[in-house]
Design an enzyme around this catalytic site. Sequence first.
Site, mmCIF file in Angstrom:
data_model
loop_
_atom_site.group_PDB
_atom_site.id
_atom_site.type_symbol
_atom_site.label_atom_id
_atom_site.label_comp_id
_atom_site.label_asym_id
_atom_site.label_seq_id
_atom_site.Cartn_x
_atom_site.Cartn_y
_atom_site.Cartn_z
ATOM 1 N N GLU A 165 0.910 -2.079 -0.067
ATOM 2 C CA GLU A 165 -0.261 0.079 -0.270
ATOM 3 C C GLU A 165 1.110 1.094 0.113
ATOM 4 O OE1 GLU A 165 -3.323 1.791 2.396
ATOM 5 O OE2 GLU A 165 -2.613 0.216 3.520
ATOM 6 N N ASP A 225 3.869 -15.883 12.183
ATOM 7 C CA ASP A 225 2.218 -15.913 11.344
ATOM 8 C C ASP A 225 1.125 -14.892 11.035
ATOM 9 O OD1 ASP A 225 -0.063 -17.509 10.743
ATOM 10 O OD2 ASP A 225 0.387 -19.372 12.187
ATOM 11 N N HIS A 239 -3.534 9.931 0.223
ATOM 12 C CA HIS A 239 -3.472 8.349 -0.651
ATOM 13 C C HIS A 239 -3.513 8.793 -2.262
ATOM 14 C CE1 HIS A 239 -4.388 4.960 2.046
ATOM 15 N NE2 HIS A 239 -4.805 5.061 2.362
#
Lengths: 420, 420, 420, 420
Positions: free
Chosen positions: B108, B317, B413
């Site tokens: 991202e 994990d 963004h």
Amino acid sequence: MDAIYNDLKNGKIKSYNLETIIFEKTGNWEEANTKAAKLRLRFLEEKTGKKFEAIKSHYTDTSDSEKNTTGIEQQIGGAVVPLGFAGPLKINGDYVKGEFYIPVATNEAALIAGLSRGISTVNKSGGIKTVLKHDGMARAPLIETPDIEYAKNVSDEIKAKGELFQSMKVEAEKESRVTKLIEIQPFQLGRFVHLRFVFQTGDSMGMNSATRYAANAIKFLITKYPEVKLKSLTANLCSDKKNTHINVLLGRGKSIETEVIIPREIIEKTYGIKIEDLVELNQLKNNQGSALAGTISGFNANVANTIAAVFIATGQDAAQITESASAFTRAEIKDDKLIFGCTFPCLEVATVGGGAGFKTAKECLEILGCSGPGKNPGDNARKLAEIIAAAATAQDLNLLGAEAHGYELADSHISLARGK
Amino acid sequence: MDAIYNDLKNGKIKSYNLETIIFEKTGNWEEANTKAAKLRLRFLEEKTGKKFEAIKSHYTDTSDSEKNTTGIEQQIGGAVVPLGFAGPLKINGDYVKGEFYIPVATNEAALIAGLSRGISTVNKSGGIKTVLKHDGMARAPLIETPDIEYAKNVSDEIKAKGELFQSMKVEAEKESRVTKLIEIQPFQLGRFVHLRFVFQTGDSMGMNSATRYAANAIKFLITKYPEVKLKSLTANLCSDKKNTHINVLLGRGKSIETEVIIPREIIEKTYGIKIEDLVELNQLKNNQGSALAGTISGFNANVANTIAAVFIATGQDAAQITESASAFTRAEIKDDKLIFGCTFPCLEVATVGGGAGFKTAKECLEILGCSGPGKNPGDNARKLAEIIAAAATAQDLNLLGAEAHGYELADSHISLARGK
Amino acid sequence: MDAIYNDLKNGKIKSYNLETIIFEKTGNWEEANTKAAKLRLRFLEEKTGKKFEAIKSHYTDTSDSEKNTTGIEQQIGGAVVPLGFAGPLKINGDYVKGEFYIPVATNEAALIAGLSRGISTVNKSGGIKTVLKHDGMARAPLIETPDIEYAKNVSDEIKAKGELFQSMKVEAEKESRVTKLIEIQPFQLGRFVHLRFVFQTGDSMGMNSATRYAANAIKFLITKYPEVKLKSLTANLCSDKKNTHINVLLGRGKSIETEVIIPREIIEKTYGIKIEDLVELNQLKNNQGSALAGTISGFNANVANTIAAVFIATGQDAAQITESASAFTRAEIKDDKLIFGCTFPCLEVATVGGGAGFKTAKECLEILGCSGPGKNPGDNARKLAEIIAAAATAQDLNLLGAEAHGYELADSHISLARGK
Amino acid sequence: MDAIYNDLKNGKIKSYNLETIIFEKTGNWEEANTKAAKLRLRFLEEKTGKKFEAIKSHYTDTSDSEKNTTGIEQQIGGAVVPLGFAGPLKINGDYVKGEFYIPVATNEAALIAGLSRGISTVNKSGGIKTVLKHDGMARAPLIETPDIEYAKNVSDEIKAKGELFQSMKVEAEKESRVTKLIEIQPFQLGRFVHLRFVFQTGDSMGMNSATRYAANAIKFLITKYPEVKLKSLTANLCSDKKNTHINVLLGRGKSIETEVIIPREIIEKTYGIKIEDLVELNQLKNNQGSALAGTISGFNANVANTIAAVFIATGQDAAQITESASAFTRAEIKDDKLIFGCTFPCLEVATVGGGAGFKTAKECLEILGCSGPGKNPGDNARKLAEIIAAAATAQDLNLLGAEAHGYELADSHISLARGK
């Protein structure tokens, strides 16, 4: 490069400016990015007195020369997660039909073994059916109004789906080629209103466009209701990267149902248990145990394993595992067969944009036959969602089968992790 | 290899047996693994008519020749997530003191930029304080008893922490070098009892050992209470890879508090807002918005971004992002300063075992100075947990600051993703 | 009567048949009921060797001679809850305007004192504003279909609001004078679908009619989709008498917002605290504390006290306190005043039917000016809901004010309960 | 009295002072209360132009001349809820053995009929077993500390159960005859700590004493940790009158398990269904339906009906229905019989104090043989809790049996409410 490195070290240039500085000299983004990453890594190596060969050797370029972007900021290289596969898995879905090898990125031994066994069980039963119930990405800006009555009136007018809604829709879609506004769902809390915009965003995951387009619609709303103020572009009603019940009830991203009908003897042979045992464990664990644990959407054995693994393999936004790993697993007996399936209310996936275009991710999507935009916008993303749902169902089936055996879970993990 | 490949293609040998078959010829696990992966990829390439160069070139060996294990099953190569860094971040914690560069694996754009700004804000305020409240990995087998009274008696005797508990502890710890049983928490539901074992597992995440050792204790319990049956080694009260309130209340993995005290002017200069704005948005979004959305542990702006990114960088994990991304973000004004912090009830991390030893992950842990076992068992894992909590707090701070600006989120963004 | 009593004692006649047996002799339901209750009480007195004078003396007839019904089964008398009042409370709402004495049935000393102080604080601030956001009673039968695809198709067709929906609406309303079907909200889980019917039910609470009318609509649905089976007339998606988030998000019964704007000095004089203290405690307790406690709708200080007390006074269904006592309490400072209010998503009340027509309840409704049916169907029930919401808000305000003082809560309870 | 009434009307005396003013003239609390109530009612009658005969005629005195208290403030009379009974119900519990007539106060026709049928089903199966798992009333004051480290240290020292805990226990119990402090459970959130005190409070419900005694212990804590401040005597971690998961996990009031073993043919004869149908519906409704609805403790068909009805009959705090109506209903088949039962984590009841001593409530408790203090402190309250749990289980059994029939629920409600 040494001069630049010295400037970096002496603080004369900022680390995050490296790409731009080098690009000004070379005129090539990929080269600029690659060199910037190396300089940063050299800097870290000097700081720590260690060598980071693996990080360097797995560097992946994330620039996009067409869009003239540098990609991920402050890059130093690549993080590798071991990649395997399971399958092929037979799926008969709304947007996917056939047999698919599932690319799986995981650090956990035993995961692929378990998934493979689940897939084998599913295939022997004729494959798995999937249905897409909902496709819509949500973004919910929060607006402030003068008082509870004003807030109610704004909410009601938007809900009425009349002129105001239509105009907001026009504004929301004006910069878009693909994205369509489906709904605006107002949720009032006092004099504040969360406006949950729901978009169909083609094959991209859609958060960025949803955010921008919702903002455009709000700007228009304010011209009509000047006392409305935008408080924040999101206030957690979306809900993005949080595990919430609004996503369960109203859906977010893709909502998928899966179903596989398994003859009694297949379960018995594979797991050495009766189908009644599996149904009972589903009830004790995925229903009663989860209820007692206090969960919103964790009514499953372990769909997170597969969802996380395929998300990483295919370049999804890993933070969305938080809500995408929501599932309600069901098991019942009908006509002496096991009917097994899961409900996934909010799988958020993409086949274009973000990580979906990065190298290994793109190849993993190619393995699944859904890299890039679909023939019809959104078809590839919907296909990917159905595949992930199908695979996660196979894994949940296998885990329940194994756990109904009591001690097997511990043994399998240990034998696999320790080499028999 | 061609002969083996033909056998694979013709179905004469199973894909998952490749490593073993090649090892029998070569006597070297690393070689066997590498070759097996190539054969599988060749097979996939032939099936799909595509080339998977990136997957191949990022192959990472996961075998462990000391333990004689093949590693991840059905491997074909590696999945790469772009790796950058942020920081250094000043942390003053229980198990960590100093300045740390944070390795961040993400697809991202804008994530590292935001984290970096948050870190800068924290550092200007003198750094962040972290406290470890709890360290214990839980595994909760489900036992069946004849009736509700029997179930209650077993529960009560275990709770009494007398002889039965002590014997179960001895059994649970008998195969362990490091892992210690701390507690057994019984939760009765009818004639069934979930026995939630809590272990300190050193620097490993601990699920595998917790499962095995709990099973050993149950075996002993059954010798004393022969009417008890093990129903399943877990029935979701643990809770592993599900987002649950039991993990919030009782903790799982590491429970961490963070706190940073920020002078008014720093917030004003950085974000162009007053500290009151940030406190108000925290209230509207992270408290009221989340409450209305219906969440168990999502009372934060977006800790999942950082947690997922550092998890992938350091080989954790990834499915545990589901519960590890739980956080309660707090913001208040005291003495004209902003007191900001987060409560992380269940961060599950490791610096040994699983992916922590794989190549890029190991290097990322070295960047943080906590690769491998700690001087005292568990110190490195605790350090890692505090670092992740600190970084996620910095990002949440930044996001609130940015969102309190209304339109900034969308703009940042977009500008970052599109390259200005 | 003695002969009947002997038959009752000897088991020759069943206790629940007493009314009918006596009615056959007397031809008067009220008389039959009264006598039956006495006989039963005599029987209990003989069994226990005690005298139940109070129960007897508070007998209230529940028969309805017009409808020829015996009322509550197996009646023996009446249970009395002490009744007081608070107020008058100034309310400016959608369906209620003016000053209202609030009838309060409670066993708890201090409750009315606290409520009175809250009301006084509200009145000094000019009264409280209320808004009705939603009015709709839900009942959600569960249907079974052959598979997930069929289930999706039925859901989609109902959602489309076309011919099928219209026909189901006609069927649902065919026996009704007042009740209107507003919506059917399908929630699919595997091959099962919960169809949440939402009705406007006039001034009655509406569960009985909603159940019956939903059943009628389902019968019609099955004629069109013969493979659909009715599994159960409700499967908890309604949700009735359970505390659920679906009721929070979608509303059930009446959804109400309240708001009172309180000058700084009123809070300071009444509670000896600053408005900042009250806002902070609301944040620490009703937001953070509740979030940590793990709640769906308990984000308030104690609205349950008032809601329960007015429910009992006015003859509501006390089991619905479970969900009706849902509230999100808000407190903020704006223009140097305290803005205080609550959101009640699911207040379920009636002014006709059930207990609303029984004697003391009817009188309590008369005190509020909303006994029986409203001028427009539903107006009285909506008025009652706004009054309850307003009163509960006043009590929550008072409790926060008191608790912000630290030790006051304990002292007030004790002083009131012990007589100074 | 007329002079006093005029003063009341003219506002010269406050309504809430009436008792005291009259007592000063008469020297008798009961008389003063009775007269005060009449004056108030007269006032309301004049205000509204209506007559409130029923409220007046059901006046119940709540004063306590021994303690010299006036009882409920601002009383005007009594609210009557129709009272019936069901049973007798055979119970074999920890604190209750025998057959019990269950007093039931309800406005809802069909409720007692359903409960009676459930009881009959239970009795035919040999009665119901109950087990008390936990007995402890919780009150959780919130303390403020300087920072997260200080907060952790205080929490840790209390958890260690050493000298500090012992001294706090002494302080907490110093004013008590019966109440004992069992535990203090600290929950830290940032620099704040919720200290959840758990008390055994004999036969009283215990909130008032728990509050007062916790306050005493906090006062002592502050002498040892002078930087600690009491923020509020409760901040919703208790949790009182809110539906929360902390009450489910850790219990509050009494935690009860129930179990009844029902031969196949009894279910078949009574409900015309197979036991498999009932088990399936329990799964679809009480597990899956409730999970989808988003609930913390509403995993049952309708325990609230019975719990509310017996609470009102026996003078409990009706606002506590909110959390007391928490239950997990279980149904399974074993040895061809139905094993049915419920888990009630937090039933809060009393047989002394509050409404338990008021007239009809006292008589209802006498019907159950548990009015007033138990032989051993707490035994009567525990008995009452087990009886309520047993009765609610019988009703849940019956409702599932009825609903598994599809259309029965609607029909029974209607036939009963409308007189066949």
